[in-house]
Design a protein around this motif. Structure first.
Motif, PDB file in Angstrom:
ATOM      1  N   GLY A 161      38.460 -30.271  23.907  1.00 53.51           N
ATOM      2  CA  GLY A 161      38.435 -30.048  25.349  1.00 53.51           C
ATOM      3  C   GLY A 161      38.056 -28.620  25.719  1.00 53.51           C
ATOM      4  N   LEU A 162      38.565 -27.658  24.967  1.00 52.39           N
ATOM      5  CA  LEU A 162      38.228 -26.255  25.240  1.00 52.39           C
ATOM      6  C   LEU A 162      36.740 -26.001  25.054  1.00 52.39           C
ATOM      7  CD1 LEU A 162      41.275 -24.494  23.541  1.00 52.39           C
ATOM      8  CD2 LEU A 162      40.680 -24.381  25.975  1.00 52.39           C
ATOM      9  N   ARG A 163      36.165 -26.622  24.020  1.00 57.56           N
ATOM     10  CA  ARG A 163      34.720 -26.462  23.791  1.00 57.56           C
ATOM     11  C   ARG A 163      33.932 -27.076  24.942  1.00 57.56           C
ATOM     12  NH1 ARG A 163      30.960 -29.639  21.577  1.00 57.56           N
ATOM     13  NH2 ARG A 163      32.469 -31.090  20.676  1.00 57.56           N
ATOM     14  N   ARG A 196      33.771 -25.051  28.179  1.00 56.12           N
ATOM     15  CA  ARG A 196      32.801 -23.952  28.139  1.00 56.12           C
ATOM     16  C   ARG A 196      31.370 -24.438  28.075  1.00 56.12           C
ATOM     17  NH1 ARG A 196      37.456 -22.392  26.982  1.00 56.12           N
ATOM     18  NH2 ARG A 196      38.170 -20.235  27.062  1.00 56.12           N
ATOM     19  N   GLY A 197      31.202 -25.728  27.903  1.00 49.13           N
ATOM     20  CA  GLY A 197      29.859 -26.286  27.820  1.00 49.13           C
ATOM     21  C   GLY A 197      29.145 -25.915  26.529  1.00 49.13           C
ATOM     22  N   TRP A 198      29.917 -25.672  25.462  1.00 45.68           N
ATOM     23  CA  TRP A 198      29.341 -25.281  24.184  1.00 45.68           C
ATOM     24  C   TRP A 198      29.075 -26.493  23.313  1.00 45.68           C
ATOM     25  CZ3 TRP A 198      33.358 -20.926  22.725  1.00 45.68           C
ATOM     26  CH2 TRP A 198      33.116 -19.801  23.524  1.00 45.68           C
ATOM     27  N   SER A 199      27.993 -26.470  22.607  1.00 46.58           N
ATOM     28  CA  SER A 199      27.758 -27.464  21.557  1.00 46.58           C
ATOM     29  C   SER A 199      28.518 -27.011  20.317  1.00 46.58           C
ATOM     30  CB  SER A 199      26.258 -27.551  21.240  1.00 46.58           C
ATOM     31  OG  SER A 199      25.825 -26.327  20.665  1.00 46.58           O
ATOM     32  N   LEU A 200      28.599 -27.883  19.326  1.00 42.18           N
ATOM     33  CA  LEU A 200      29.231 -27.487  18.070  1.00 42.18           C
ATOM     34  C   LEU A 200      28.475 -26.322  17.426  1.00 42.18           C
ATOM     35  CD1 LEU A 200      30.192 -30.955  16.558  1.00 42.18           C
ATOM     36  CD2 LEU A 200      31.780 -29.138  17.195  1.00 42.18           C
ATOM     37  N   LEU A 228      40.338 -16.644  19.081  1.00 39.20           N
ATOM     38  CA  LEU A 228      39.533 -15.492  19.500  1.00 39.20           C
ATOM     39  C   LEU A 228      38.384 -15.951  20.400  1.00 39.20           C
ATOM     40  CD1 LEU A 228      39.179 -12.438  19.177  1.00 39.20           C
ATOM     41  CD2 LEU A 228      37.785 -12.894  17.162  1.00 39.20           C
ATOM     42  N   ALA A 229      37.719 -17.035  20.017  1.00 42.31           N
ATOM     43  CA  ALA A 229      36.602 -17.557  20.809  1.00 42.31           C
ATOM     44  C   ALA A 229      37.073 -18.066  22.170  1.00 42.31           C
ATOM     45  CB  ALA A 229      35.891 -18.674  20.048  1.00 42.31           C
ATOM     46  N   TYR A 230      38.267 -18.682  22.200  1.00 47.49           N
ATOM     47  CA  TYR A 230      38.774 -19.271  23.437  1.00 47.49           C
ATOM     48  C   TYR A 230      39.697 -18.326  24.214  1.00 47.49           C
ATOM     49  CZ  TYR A 230      36.926 -23.698  21.675  1.00 47.49           C
ATOM     50  OH  TYR A 230      36.094 -24.698  21.218  1.00 47.49           O
ATOM     51  N   GLU A 231      39.829 -17.091  23.728  1.00 44.88           N
ATOM     52  CA  GLU A 231      40.611 -16.056  24.411  1.00 44.88           C
ATOM     53  C   GLU A 231      42.040 -16.493  24.684  1.00 44.88           C
ATOM     54  OE1 GLU A 231      37.880 -15.541  27.724  1.00 44.88           O
ATOM     55  OE2 GLU A 231      37.198 -13.666  26.819  1.00 44.88           O
ATOM     56  N   ARG A 232      42.681 -17.003  23.616  1.00 39.89           N
ATOM     57  CA  ARG A 232      44.076 -17.437  23.693  1.00 39.89           C
ATOM     58  C   ARG A 232      44.815 -16.917  22.468  1.00 39.89           C
ATOM     59  NH1 ARG A 232      41.697 -21.061  26.783  1.00 39.89           N
ATOM     60  NH2 ARG A 232      42.903 -22.471  28.090  1.00 39.89           N
ATOM     61  N   THR A 233      46.101 -16.635  22.637  1.00 39.41           N
ATOM     62  CA  THR A 233      46.896 -16.356  21.454  1.00 39.41           C
ATOM     63  C   THR A 233      47.169 -17.692  20.760  1.00 39.41           C
ATOM     64  OG1 THR A 233      49.049 -16.631  22.537  1.00 39.41           O
ATOM     65  CG2 THR A 233      48.045 -14.428  22.638  1.00 39.41           C
ATOM     66  N   MET A 234      47.542 -17.619  19.488  1.00 38.09           N
ATOM     67  CA  MET A 234      47.851 -18.845  18.764  1.00 38.09           C
ATOM     68  C   MET A 234      49.017 -19.583  19.428  1.00 38.09           C
ATOM     69  SD  MET A 234      48.513 -19.379  14.668  1.00 38.09           S
ATOM     70  CE  MET A 234      47.120 -18.332  14.261  1.00 38.09           C
ATOM     71  N   SER A 235      50.004 -18.823  19.881  1.00 39.37           N
ATOM     72  CA  SER A 235      51.158 -19.444  20.539  1.00 39.37           C
ATOM     73  C   SER A 235      50.756 -20.136  21.833  1.00 39.37           C
ATOM     74  CB  SER A 235      52.232 -18.391  20.822  1.00 39.37           C
ATOM     75  OG  SER A 235      52.776 -17.907  19.629  1.00 39.37           O
ATOM     76  N   GLN A 236      49.846 -19.514  22.592  1.00 39.77           N
ATOM     77  CA  GLN A 236      49.388 -20.153  23.831  1.00 39.77           C
ATOM     78  C   GLN A 236      48.699 -21.479  23.532  1.00 39.77           C
ATOM     79  OE1 GLN A 236      47.071 -16.789  25.277  1.00 39.77           O
ATOM     80  NE2 GLN A 236      48.369 -16.649  27.097  1.00 39.77           N
ATOM     81  N   LEU A 237      47.837 -21.478  22.528  1.00 41.04           N
ATOM     82  CA  LEU A 237      47.124 -22.702  22.183  1.00 41.04           C
ATOM     83  C   LEU A 237      48.101 -23.789  21.744  1.00 41.04           C
ATOM     84  CD1 LEU A 237      44.518 -24.302  21.711  1.00 41.04           C
ATOM     85  CD2 LEU A 237      44.421 -23.288  19.423  1.00 41.04           C
ATOM     86  N   LEU A 238      49.045 -23.434  20.878  1.00 39.86           N
ATOM     87  CA  LEU A 238      50.013 -24.428  20.404  1.00 39.86           C
ATOM     88  C   LEU A 238      50.916 -24.898  21.548  1.00 39.86           C
ATOM     89  CD1 LEU A 238      50.937 -22.878  16.941  1.00 39.86           C
ATOM     90  CD2 LEU A 238      49.493 -24.875  17.382  1.00 39.86           C
ATOM     91  N   ALA A 239      51.249 -23.995  22.476  1.00 39.21           N
ATOM     92  CA  ALA A 239      52.088 -24.383  23.613  1.00 39.21           C
ATOM     93  C   ALA A 239      51.374 -25.384  24.516  1.00 39.21           C
ATOM     94  CB  ALA A 239      52.505 -23.154  24.416  1.00 39.21           C
TER      95      ALA A 239
END
Length: 198
Positions: A27-29, A32-36, A70-81
């Motif tokens: 979903g995050l990808r 951002r409209g990014w391809s793989l 890093l690419a999605y500008e989130r801390t690991m805890s934010q992503l897991l939360a």
């Protein structure tokens, strides 16, 4: 990767979390409209690995998750939360999510997970003997860190400085670039990490 409260049944909760994490990464990808291929360029992770991660065929290691954060500008805890249920105001010890990376020998307990309206979080970390983890950069520039060693010895590299921490020592800094955490000695090192958003 496995994340679950330590008293939950083995695998079942962790597998459900892995599925939600895979869906969130996809979903995050898309947001951002990014391809793989574009995400592969941003992270240095191969397209095939990214595809397998998003389909839930493999679980990310600490290193892979760090690059994605890093690419999605989130801390690991934010992503897991984002893939956990909304944490309550009182976080009971037996309800604190535990994430393990068997590959690197790293375990993190989310003692005080990210919460809307709060800028800080508290994480208990354990690095196994000889464990060595590097992060390419800060997902949030200027992220404030406080590292308090409870047991063992830890080497922390920030920018061009290397710090050797022993039991009871506390290191404080703002993170702008890459960092490295290395367990020193024959025993695991246990430390508390407090992170505060700028």
């Amino acid at each position: 990767m496995r994340t679950r409260p330590h008293d939950s049944p083995p695998e079942s909760g962790a597998e459900a979390l892995d599925v939600r994490l895979a869906a969130r990464l996809a979903g995050l990808r898309m947001e951002r409209g990014w391809s793989l291929e574009e995400l592969a360029r941003h992270t240095g992770i191969s397209r095939s690995t990214l595809s397998r991660l998003e389909r839930g065929e493999i679980s990310p290691t600490t290193a892979l998750l760090s690059r994605l954060c890093l690419a999605y500008e989130r801390t690991m805890s934010q992503l897991l939360a984002e893939v956990e249920a909304e944490p309550p105001q009182l976080v009971r010890g037996d309800q604190q999510a535990v994430w393990r990376d068997e590959t690197s020998g790293f375990t993190r307990r989310s003692v005080s997970p990210p919460h809307p309206g709060l800028r800080g979080e508290l994480v208990e970390c354990v690095l196994g003997p000889d464990a060595d983890i590097s992060y390419d950069g800060s997902p949030v520039p200027g992220l404030e860190h406080h590292i308090w060693v409870l047991e063992g010895a830890l080497e922390v590299s920030v920018d061009d400085s290397v710090h050797e921490l022993r039991t009871g020592d506390c290191l404080r800094f703002r993170l702008w670039g890459p960092s490295r955490f290395r367990s020193c000695g024959r025993d695991p090192v246990r430390y508390v990490l407090m992170v505060v958003l700028p």
